[in-house]
Scaffold this active site. Structure first.
Site, PDB file in Angstrom:
ATOM      1  N   ARG A  79      15.444  -2.508  -3.065  1.00 31.97           N
ATOM      2  CA  ARG A  79      14.908  -1.773  -1.890  1.00 31.97           C
ATOM      3  C   ARG A  79      13.777  -0.826  -2.280  1.00 31.97           C
ATOM      4  NH1 ARG A  79      20.288   1.203  -0.603  1.00 31.97           N
ATOM      5  NH2 ARG A  79      20.075   1.355  -2.859  1.00 31.97           N
TER       6      ARG A  79
ATOM      7  N   GLU B  35      16.883  11.934  -8.134  1.00 24.42           N
ATOM      8  CA  GLU B  35      17.220  13.348  -7.955  1.00 24.42           C
ATOM      9  C   GLU B  35      16.069  14.148  -8.572  1.00 24.42           C
ATOM     10  OE1 GLU B  35      20.969  14.430  -9.642  1.00 24.42           O
ATOM     11  OE2 GLU B  35      22.128  13.049  -8.394  1.00 24.42           O
TER      12      GLU B  35
ATOM     13  N   GLN C 170      11.427  28.508  -2.280  1.00 24.44           N
ATOM     14  CA  GLN C 170      10.385  27.976  -1.396  1.00 24.44           C
ATOM     15  C   GLN C 170       9.850  26.682  -1.964  1.00 24.44           C
ATOM     16  OE1 GLN C 170       7.372  30.845   0.053  1.00 24.44           O
ATOM     17  NE2 GLN C 170       5.760  29.358  -0.503  1.00 24.44           N
ATOM     18  N   ASP C 171       9.605  25.730  -1.061  1.00 30.06           N
ATOM     19  CA  ASP C 171       9.039  24.429  -1.430  1.00 30.06           C
ATOM     20  C   ASP C 171       7.618  24.369  -0.871  1.00 30.06           C
ATOM     21  OD1 ASP C 171      10.866  21.224  -1.331  1.00 30.06           O
ATOM     22  OD2 ASP C 171       9.928  22.354  -2.965  1.00 30.06           O
ATOM     23  N   ASN C 172       6.683  23.934  -1.675  1.00 27.27           N
ATOM     24  CA  ASN C 172       5.289  23.843  -1.214  1.00 27.27           C
ATOM     25  C   ASN C 172       4.803  22.409  -1.286  1.00 27.27           C
ATOM     26  OD1 ASN C 172       5.188  26.667  -0.938  1.00 27.27           O
ATOM     27  ND2 ASN C 172       4.640  26.915  -3.096  1.00 27.27           N
TER      28      ASN C 172
ATOM     29  N   ARG D 252      -7.522  23.723  -7.881  1.00 26.57           N
ATOM     30  CA  ARG D 252      -6.822  24.866  -7.297  1.00 26.57           C
ATOM     31  C   ARG D 252      -6.302  25.745  -8.437  1.00 26.57           C
ATOM     32  NH1 ARG D 252      -4.939  23.635  -1.771  1.00 26.57           N
ATOM     33  NH2 ARG D 252      -5.601  21.501  -1.203  1.00 26.57           N
TER      34      ARG D 252
ATOM     35  N   HIS E 116      -3.880  30.605 -10.554  1.00 27.09           N
ATOM     36  CA  HIS E 116      -3.211  31.594  -9.710  1.00 27.09           C
ATOM     37  C   HIS E 116      -1.896  32.071 -10.320  1.00 27.09           C
ATOM     38  CE1 HIS E 116      -5.256  29.224  -6.208  1.00 27.09           C
ATOM     39  NE2 HIS E 116      -6.131  29.981  -6.863  1.00 27.09           N
TER      40      HIS E 116
ATOM     41  N   TYR F  42       5.751  21.468  -4.949  1.00 26.66           N
ATOM     42  CA  TYR F  42       6.287  22.338  -5.988  1.00 26.66           C
ATOM     43  C   TYR F  42       7.173  23.432  -5.419  1.00 26.66           C
ATOM     44  CZ  TYR F  42       1.946  24.901  -4.929  1.00 26.66           C
ATOM     45  OH  TYR F  42       0.899  25.555  -4.321  1.00 26.66           O
TER      46      TYR F  42
ATOM     47  N   ASP G 295      -0.777  37.996  -4.612  1.00 25.98           N
ATOM     48  CA  ASP G 295      -1.415  36.783  -5.113  1.00 25.98           C
ATOM     49  C   ASP G 295      -2.657  37.179  -5.920  1.00 25.98           C
ATOM     50  OD1 ASP G 295      -2.832  33.812  -3.536  1.00 25.98           O
ATOM     51  OD2 ASP G 295      -1.604  34.043  -5.350  1.00 25.98           O
TER      52      ASP G 295
HETATM   53  C1  LIG Z   1       0.193  29.511  -1.918  1.00 26.90           C
HETATM   54  C2  LIG Z   1       0.450  29.609  -0.439  1.00 26.90           C
HETATM   55  C3  LIG Z   1      -0.583  29.547   0.470  1.00 26.90           C
HETATM   56  N1  LIG Z   1      -0.309  29.638   1.805  1.00 26.90           N
HETATM   57  C4  LIG Z   1      -1.444  29.541   2.739  1.00 26.90           C
HETATM   58  C5  LIG Z   1      -2.521  30.574   2.524  1.00 26.90           C
HETATM   59  C6  LIG Z   1      -3.779  29.852   2.957  1.00 26.90           C
HETATM   60  O1  LIG Z   1      -3.935  29.956   4.375  1.00 26.90           O
HETATM   61  C7  LIG Z   1      -3.502  28.394   2.620  1.00 26.90           C
HETATM   62  C8  LIG Z   1      -4.128  27.954   1.311  1.00 26.90           C
HETATM   63  O2  LIG Z   1      -3.748  28.907   0.327  1.00 26.90           O
HETATM   64  P1  LIG Z   1      -4.418  28.839  -1.107  1.00 26.90           P
HETATM   65  O3  LIG Z   1      -5.898  28.611  -0.964  1.00 26.90           O
HETATM   66  O4  LIG Z   1      -3.958  30.052  -1.890  1.00 26.90           O
HETATM   67  O5  LIG Z   1      -3.762  27.524  -1.693  1.00 26.90           O
HETATM   68  P2  LIG Z   1      -3.921  26.966  -3.180  1.00 26.90           P
HETATM   69  O6  LIG Z   1      -5.313  27.194  -3.669  1.00 26.90           O
HETATM   70  O7  LIG Z   1      -3.381  25.596  -3.179  1.00 26.90           O
HETATM   71  O8  LIG Z   1      -2.970  27.933  -4.005  1.00 26.90           O
HETATM   72  C9  LIG Z   1      -1.954  27.449  -4.841  1.00 26.90           C
HETATM   73  O9  LIG Z   1      -2.600  26.904  -5.932  1.00 26.90           O
HETATM   74  C10 LIG Z   1      -2.052  26.994  -7.212  1.00 26.90           C
HETATM   75  C11 LIG Z   1      -2.019  25.615  -7.803  1.00 26.90           C
HETATM   76  C12 LIG Z   1      -0.766  27.685  -7.347  1.00 26.90           C
HETATM   77  O10 LIG Z   1      -0.138  27.607  -8.412  1.00 26.90           O
HETATM   78  C13 LIG Z   1      -0.201  28.484  -6.260  1.00 26.90           C
HETATM   79  O11 LIG Z   1       1.034  27.912  -5.869  1.00 26.90           O
HETATM   80  C14 LIG Z   1      -1.051  28.636  -5.099  1.00 26.90           C
HETATM   81  O12 LIG Z   1      -1.823  29.794  -5.333  1.00 26.90           O
HETATM   82  O13 LIG Z   1      -2.060  28.284   2.531  1.00 26.90           O
HETATM   83  C15 LIG Z   1       0.966  29.789   2.291  1.00 26.90           C
HETATM   84  O14 LIG Z   1       1.186  29.868   3.513  1.00 26.90           O
HETATM   85  N2  LIG Z   1       1.993  29.855   1.395  1.00 26.90           N
HETATM   86  C16 LIG Z   1       1.804  29.764   0.043  1.00 26.90           C
HETATM   87  O15 LIG Z   1       2.790  29.805  -0.724  1.00 26.90           O
END
Ligand SMILES: Cc1cn([C@H]2C[C@H](O)[C@@H](COP(=O)(O)OP(=O)(O)O[C@H]3O[C@H](C)C(=O)[C@H](O)[C@H]3O)O2)c(=O)[nH]c1=O
Length: 189
Positions: A23, A28, A46-48, A59, A62, A132, A143
């Site tokens: 299938r 896991e 939190q899951d992103n 990106r 950070h 992640y 941040d």
């Molecule tokens: C990180 C984050 C962002 N946001 C919102 C804030 C902005 O409106 C939008 C994009 O945020 P940002 O430009 O900070 O996203 P990334 O550039 O992907 O940031 C991440 O990039 C690198 C790889 C990392 O390790 C961090 O997890 C994180 O900083 O999502 C949220 O609502 N929750 C969150 O946890």
């Protein structure tokens, strides 16, 4: 589940089992008890999920400062990325050093980036989807970023500078020497 330390202790590659059959497969992708058995006992809150449309989306770098510092468990469900963790713990023998790993849907591997490290990645193909888990909630006030192309870090990104797409925030990030790291080697965060 395979767990191995990368060049900087604490940063790990994790490869969960993938059980295939006619299938498809079942995996896991995170199991707290199994990971704790390998010395990785983290309470994710939190899951992103981020999607990057083009190859060369970068990106990072950070991190969040205490009390919102985050451990991150990063995996790729579509495409592939070059993921980088930079040690920013004052007093660390590897302060300012970095470790990189290709993380991909095909390899089904993950990278664990502990608190005290700045994190970033560059996509190696279009339409990359990165999932992640983090151990502290997002806090914009906490941040922070450092420049992905800081010459003092000399990160060997596998995508040429001319082909990278960054956010305005990331393009304007300061160099590591210009910030005061909130992390100290050996200190609890
Ligand atoms: C990180 C984050 C962002 N946001 C919102 C804030 C902005 O409106 C939008 C994009 O945020 P940002 O430009 O900070 O996203 P990334 O550039 O992907 O940031 C991440 O990039 C690198 C790889 C990392 O390790 C961090 O997890 C994180 O900083 O999502 C949220 O609502 N929750 C969150 O946890």
């Amino acid at each position: 589940m395979i767990v191995r330390d990368l060049a900087i202790p604490g940063v790990k590659e994790i490869v969960p089992a993938r059980h295939g059959d006619a299938r498809g497969f079942f995996s896991e992708t995170w199991n707290r008890v199994v990971l704790a058995g390998s010395g990785v006992d983290l309470d994710f809150v939190q899951d992103n999920h981020s999607m990057s449309a083009a190859r060369g989306v970068l990106r990072g770098l950070h991190f969040q400062v205490p009390p919102f510092a985050q451990d991150k468990l990063v995996r790729v469900v579509r495409g592939s990325i070059y993921d980088v963790a930079v040690d920013i713990r004052e007093g660390s023998p590897s302060f300012g050093q970095w470790v990189g790993l290709v993380v991909s849907a095909e390899a089904w591997n993950q990278i664990l980036v502990p608190k005290g490290f700045a994190h970033g990645f560059v996509t190696l193909e279009p339409d990359c989807e990165v999932i992640y888990k983090v151990t502290a909630p997002y806090s914009p006030e906490h941040d922070r970023g450092i420049a992905h192309d800081d010459p003092a870090l000399a990160i060997d990104w596998p995508v040429a500078a001319s082909e990278r797409t960054l956010s305005d925030k990331d393009r304007a990030a300061p160099r590591l020497a210009a910030i005061e790291s909130p992390f100290s080697y050996g200190a609890a965060v």
